[in-house]
Design an enzyme around this catalytic site. Structure first.
Site, PDB file in Angstrom:
ATOM      1  N   CYS A  61       0.784  -1.306  -0.144  1.00  0.00           N
ATOM      2  CA  CYS A  61      -0.011  -0.185  -0.051  1.00  0.00           C
ATOM      3  C   CYS A  61       0.985   1.291  -0.031  1.00  0.00           C
ATOM      4  CB  CYS A  61      -0.926  -0.076   1.169  1.00  0.00           C
ATOM      5  SG  CYS A  61      -2.066   1.325   1.244  1.00  0.00           S
ATOM      6  N   CYS A  65       0.208   4.749   6.944  1.00  0.00           N
ATOM      7  CA  CYS A  65      -0.570   4.613   8.161  1.00  0.00           C
ATOM      8  C   CYS A  65       0.333   3.954   8.895  1.00  0.00           C
ATOM      9  CB  CYS A  65      -1.812   3.838   8.184  1.00  0.00           C
ATOM     10  SG  CYS A  65      -2.809   4.626   6.606  1.00  0.00           S
ATOM     11  N   CYS A  68       0.028   0.266  10.334  1.00  0.00           N
ATOM     12  CA  CYS A  68      -0.502  -0.859   9.360  1.00  0.00           C
ATOM     13  C   CYS A  68       0.812  -1.449   8.820  1.00  0.00           C
ATOM     14  CB  CYS A  68      -1.332  -0.129   8.263  1.00  0.00           C
ATOM     15  SG  CYS A  68      -1.956  -1.527   7.132  1.00  0.00           S
ATOM     16  N   CYS A 105     -16.669  -9.277   4.725  1.00  0.00           N
ATOM     17  CA  CYS A 105     -16.055  -7.975   4.777  1.00  0.00           C
ATOM     18  C   CYS A 105     -14.719  -8.289   3.772  1.00  0.00           C
ATOM     19  CB  CYS A 105     -15.810  -7.141   5.761  1.00  0.00           C
ATOM     20  SG  CYS A 105     -17.120  -7.233   6.876  1.00  0.00           S
ATOM     21  N   CYS A 136     -19.803  -6.187   2.468  1.00  0.00           N
ATOM     22  CA  CYS A 136     -18.818  -5.000   2.787  1.00  0.00           C
ATOM     23  C   CYS A 136     -17.625  -5.151   2.129  1.00  0.00           C
ATOM     24  CB  CYS A 136     -18.559  -5.083   4.487  1.00  0.00           C
ATOM     25  SG  CYS A 136     -17.764  -3.489   5.025  1.00  0.00           S
ATOM     26  N   CYS A 196     -19.670   1.920   7.558  1.00  0.00           N
ATOM     27  CA  CYS A 196     -19.121   1.198   8.740  1.00  0.00           C
ATOM     28  C   CYS A 196     -17.806   2.316   9.010  1.00  0.00           C
ATOM     29  CB  CYS A 196     -18.733   0.005   8.280  1.00  0.00           C
ATOM     30  SG  CYS A 196     -17.384  -0.816   9.410  1.00  0.00           S
ATOM     31  N   ARG A 268     -18.682  -2.583  17.061  1.00  0.00           N
ATOM     32  CA  ARG A 268     -17.920  -3.643  16.614  1.00  0.00           C
ATOM     33  C   ARG A 268     -16.830  -3.806  17.499  1.00  0.00           C
ATOM     34  NH1 ARG A 268     -17.374  -4.105  11.418  1.00  0.00           N
ATOM     35  NH2 ARG A 268     -19.260  -5.013  11.311  1.00  0.00           N
TER      36      ARG A 268
HETATM   37  N1  SAM Z   1      -6.612   0.490   2.748  1.00  0.00           N
HETATM   38  C1  SAM Z   1      -8.058   0.760   3.359  1.00  0.00           C
HETATM   39  C2  SAM Z   1      -8.176   2.048   3.985  1.00  0.00           C
HETATM   40  O1  SAM Z   1      -7.278   2.150   4.936  1.00  0.00           O
HETATM   41  O2  SAM Z   1      -9.175   2.460   4.159  1.00  0.00           O
HETATM   42  C3  SAM Z   1      -8.779  -0.532   4.102  1.00  0.00           C
HETATM   43  C4  SAM Z   1      -7.922  -1.254   4.696  1.00  0.00           C
HETATM   44  S1  SAM Z   1      -7.331  -0.968   6.116  1.00  0.00           S
HETATM   45  C5  SAM Z   1      -6.316  -2.151   6.627  1.00  0.00           C
HETATM   46  C6  SAM Z   1      -8.735  -0.948   7.349  1.00  0.00           C
HETATM   47  C7  SAM Z   1      -8.557  -0.331   8.632  1.00  0.00           C
HETATM   48  O3  SAM Z   1      -8.007  -1.444   9.326  1.00  0.00           O
HETATM   49  C8  SAM Z   1      -7.782   0.903   8.942  1.00  0.00           C
HETATM   50  O4  SAM Z   1      -8.642   1.937   8.746  1.00  0.00           O
HETATM   51  C9  SAM Z   1      -7.668   0.640  10.547  1.00  0.00           C
HETATM   52  O5  SAM Z   1      -8.499   1.342  11.103  1.00  0.00           O
HETATM   53  C10 SAM Z   1      -7.394  -0.910  10.597  1.00  0.00           C
HETATM   54  N2  SAM Z   1      -6.273  -1.325  10.939  1.00  0.00           N
HETATM   55  C11 SAM Z   1      -5.031  -1.486  10.351  1.00  0.00           C
HETATM   56  N3  SAM Z   1      -4.101  -1.950  11.066  1.00  0.00           N
HETATM   57  C12 SAM Z   1      -4.436  -2.163  12.171  1.00  0.00           C
HETATM   58  C13 SAM Z   1      -4.031  -2.499  13.419  1.00  0.00           C
HETATM   59  N4  SAM Z   1      -2.401  -2.744  13.284  1.00  0.00           N
HETATM   60  N5  SAM Z   1      -4.540  -2.615  14.419  1.00  0.00           N
HETATM   61  C14 SAM Z   1      -5.766  -2.207  14.478  1.00  0.00           C
HETATM   62  N6  SAM Z   1      -6.333  -1.785  13.381  1.00  0.00           N
HETATM   63  C15 SAM Z   1      -5.920  -1.657  12.421  1.00  0.00           C
HETATM   64 FE1  SF4 Z   2      -2.823   1.111   3.298  1.00  0.00          FE
HETATM   65 FE2  SF4 Z   2      -3.032   0.030   5.610  1.00  0.00          FE
HETATM   66 FE3  SF4 Z   2      -3.417   2.663   5.515  1.00  0.00          FE
HETATM   67 FE4  SF4 Z   2      -5.304   1.124   4.596  1.00  0.00          FE
HETATM   68  S1  SF4 Z   2      -4.536   1.265   6.588  1.00  0.00           S
HETATM   69  S2  SF4 Z   2      -4.687   2.921   3.569  1.00  0.00           S
HETATM   70  S3  SF4 Z   2      -4.134  -0.886   3.978  1.00  0.00           S
HETATM   71  S4  SF4 Z   2      -1.325   1.575   4.878  1.00  0.00           S
END
Ligand code: SAM
Ligand code: SF4
Ligand code: DTB
Length: 346
Positions: A61, A65, A68, A105, A136, A196, A268
């Site tokens: 990606c 973030c 992530c 989802c 979802c 959501c 949730r």
């Molecule tokens: N890339 C898209 C986005 O960011 O909207 C969709 C996938 S992203 C992995 C979905 C959500 O997973 C993120 O917005 C975050 O809230 C949650 N998430 C990701 N990594 C996480 C982690 N290590 N612990 C808890 N929640 C996490």
């Molecule tokens: Fe990419 Fe993870 Fe951020 Fe979603 S949460 S935009 S998968 S880096």
């Protein structure tokens, strides 16, 4: 007066941060009592909505973030994979249905979907829906045209989290803005897709940030139908891999406050259950959490094994919500109308 309940008093969109901070910090018994009172006004407290997650496009990606493991910008990221084939996704969906899920989802590690990838995701949505599951997806940012395409494919829910307060957001993500998140949410809402939207606890945010997230969620023009509260999964190699753990009581307080502020929404208990004790789970359910992800994996990290969740729900005398119960607007209050009148009067 003949009204049997007064949603106009419960469903508010004018929360102030001070008010939310006060709620989160209430004496625990008072906070739990208020949360349970509202929970029972709108839901059967013994029922839990079950969703299953599948990562249809993992890793690589371009966003940064800090929490992530799928960001390509972190020192140790999960391996980037291609978008899954439709038939492989449907195979997973059939298995999820067999295991008792009501909603399927699908998550993709994208900043925003490309046109041809969105075509494939639309096929997945149509296929999953035809199995009798709610659908979802979470695909990153969307414009109005993209949300229309998803709506036409029959999408039920779009997941797009605000993650934290507007003020703290910049310390966690630099490659997009809070306003871009809000714009996507408004496109999803305008297309008539259920929203959501939630956040993460445990990224080093303070009380004011937690209150700010809940305030922004509840002050949206309509409350998200589903509010995932994730406890940070600390993944080695991400900038938050060593973040300080959140104590369970603090986490339960956030759940209870979300329940009070958005009483008609499914709250949730999302990521972070793997290392949570049965007792902490039980407190979260008592605080008003009424939805979980089941299955051994979230997107890339572990989730409790199916038999553990089954045992836990059984020990608590709780059971999965059937789909018709989970649909918004068809929920019957779990208490009698008489009891509702008494609660409103008190
Ligand atoms: N890339 C898209 C986005 O960011 O909207 C969709 C996938 S992203 C992995 C979905 C959500 O997973 C993120 O917005 C975050 O809230 C949650 N998430 C990701 N990594 C996480 C982690 N290590 N612990 C808890 N929640 C996490
Ligand atoms: Fe990419 Fe993870 Fe951020 Fe979603 S949460 S935009 S998968 S880096
Ligand atoms: C949400 O709020 N939590 C889910 C779902 N929406 C997409 C994702 C949790 C991901 C946890 C980290 C991982 O497994 O990669």
């Amino acid at each position: 007066m003949t009204a049997t309940h007064t949603p106009h008093l419960d469903i508010r969109h004018d929360w102030t941060r001070d008010e939310v901070e006060t709620l989160i910090s209430l004496p625990f018994p008072e906070l739990m009592y208020r949360a349970q009172t509202l929970h029972r006004r709108y839901f059967d407290p013994t029922k839990v909505q079950i969703s299953t997650l599948l990562s249809i496009k993992t890793g690589g990606c371009p966003e940064d973030c800090a929490y992530c493991p799928q960001s390509a910008l972190h020192e140790k990221s999960v391996k980037a994979e291609r978008l899954m084939a439709v038939e492989s996704v449907l195979k997973e969906a059939r298995a999820a249905k067999k295991a008792g899920a009501g909603r399927f989802c699908m998550g993709a590690a994208w900043r925003t979907p490309k046109d041809h990838d969105l075509d494939t995701v639309c096929e997945m949505i149509e296929g999953v829906k035809s199995l009798g599951l709610e659908t979802c997806v979470t695909l990153g940012m969307l414009d109005a045209q993209q949300t229309e395409r998803l709506k036409t494919a029959g999408l039920d829910y779009y997941n797009h989290n605000l993650d934290t307060s507007e003020e703290f957001y910049g310390s966690i993500i630099s490659t997009r803005t809070y306003q871009q998140r809000l714009d996507t949410l408004s496109n999803v809402r305008d297309a008539g897709i259920n929203v959501c939207c939630g956040g993460i606890v445990g990224m080093g945010e303070d009380l004011s940030d937690r209150a700010g997230l809940l305030m922004t969620l509840a002050n949206l023009p309509k409350h998200p139908e589903s509010v995932p509260i994730n406890l940070l999964v600390r993944v080695e190699g991400t900038p938050l891999g060593e973040a300080e753990a959140v104590d369970p009581i603090t986490f339960v307080r956030i759940i209870a406050t979300a329940r009070i502020m958005m009483p008609e929404s499914h709250v949730r208990l999302a990521a972070g259950r793997e290392n949570m004790t049965d007792e902490a789970h039980a407190l979260c359910f008592l605080a008003g959490a009424n939805s979980i992800f089941c299955g051994e994996k979230l997107l890339t990290t572990p989730n409790p094994a199916e038999h553990r969740d089954r045992q836990l729900l059984s020990a608590l005398g709780m059971s999965p919500m059937v789909q018709s119960e989970a649909e918004m607007g068809t929920m019957r209050p779990a208490v009698t109308e008489e009891a509702v009148r008494e609660m409103v009067a008190s």
